[in-house]
Write an enzyme that holds these catalytic residues in place. Structure first.
Site, short mmCIF file in Angstrom:
data_model
loop_
_atom_site.label_atom_id
_atom_site.label_comp_id
_atom_site.label_asym_id
_atom_site.label_seq_id
_atom_site.Cartn_x
_atom_site.Cartn_y
_atom_site.Cartn_z
N ASP A 99 -3.84 2.83 -1.10
CA ASP A 99 -2.96 1.73 -0.73
C ASP A 99 -2.54 1.83 0.74
OD1 ASP A 99 -3.09 0.81 -3.29
OD2 ASP A 99 -1.12 1.58 -3.89
N PHE A 100 -2.19 0.71 1.31
CA PHE A 100 -1.66 0.64 2.67
C PHE A 100 -0.53 1.64 2.89
CE2 PHE A 100 1.83 -1.34 5.17
CZ PHE A 100 1.24 -1.36 6.42
#
Length: 278
Positions: free
Chosen positions: A67-68
């Site tokens: 994920d970011f």
């Protein structure tokens, strides 16, 4: 772990066929958008321009996703054959991964197995998120499951919204700590440093040590590679039973949080929070 920049890419494993990097938090893996000034793709292009493959969409073959907001170990294949061998390991569920997370509340159990399924959230206004009921999918798996257990990850603004501005630290406290991919030609194995230690940030001061991470790494390295053909259903397979419709998932028994514990937690969280721009 300092904030990411184009120049400070950290490589924790390198061979002829693979790289494993320690991805920074709040950095996307790749993007074609002009406003994305920093991505892992751009860090790799800056550090290893000779390894970029013009035949790929982004120049590099990322074997999996983070994920970011998540930091930690991420594997990059340096050629098509290596990417295929890594893909088969992920497809056959032979990859070992371990994450570190700071979660809200006080977890009583030293070990637990989470058997909830996961899928897209069909609730109006929440279709960009995942839940433990819905269509099959595995995005945000750890974040969803921690939230379902009543212990959302600190800093997760999607599945564990803070009750006030003071409860919002500067990052989500989830880190991909260990990765092993046993391909047919080599065993790609990497361990990244623990970012949640007082030597890196004095705001974090652990009180109780249950298991040293060095011992955990030894256990992970000594364990046999997962064999999906043995045992019962996989933890998130469609055959795993879901909670009854309309009912929340069962949560482990927890002792109530005292006022002193809550005050201490809020003080620590406020120290993590970034100062506003002047």
């Amino acid at each position: 772990m300092e904030p990411g920049s184009v120049e400070n890419l950290c490589v924790v494993y390198r061979s002829r066929d693979f790289l494993v990097v320690n991805k920074h938090w709040d950095v996307r893996i790749d993007s074609k958008a002009w406003w994305e000034t920093l991505t892992l793709q751009k860090q790799l292009q800056h550090r290893f321009p000779e390894l970029a493959d013009p035949d790929t969409c982004y120049g590099f073959r990322f074997c999996h996703q983070l994920d970011f907001s998540t930091s930690g170990a991420l594997c990059v294949a340096l050629n098509k054959a290596a990417a295929g061998s890594a893909y088969r390991c992920f497809k056959d569920r032979k990859v070992t991964k371990a994450y570190l997370a700071l979660v809200r509340g006080h977890v009583q159990e030293s070990r637990m197995t989470i058997s909830y399924a996961i899928g897209k959230n069909s609730t109006e206004g929440r279709t960009h998120t995942m839940c433990i009921e819905g269509t099959q999918g595995r995005t945000h798996q750890l974040r969803v499951h921690c939230s379902a257990l009543g212990h959302p990850i600190v800093g997760d603004q999607t599945y564990g919204q803070a009750s006030s501005q003071e409860d919002q630290p500067f990052r989500m406290m989830l880190h991909a700590f260990y990765l092993r991919i046993p391909t047919c030609t080599e065993c790609v194995e990497a361990c990244t440093p623990d970012p949640f230690v007082p030597t890196l940030d004095a705001c974090w001061s652990p009180h109780t040590l249950v298991q040293p991470l060095d011992e955990l790494v030894q256990v992970l390295r000594a364990a046999a590679d997962p064999d999906p053909t043995e045992g019962g259903p996989r933890p998130c397979s469609p055959s795993t039973p879901l909670p009854a419709p309309g009912r929340p998932p069962p949560t482990p028994a927890k002792l109530p949080e005292t006022e002193a514990q809550r005050a201490s937690c809020l003080k620590w969280l406020s120290e993590w929070t970034l100062e506003p721009d002047n």
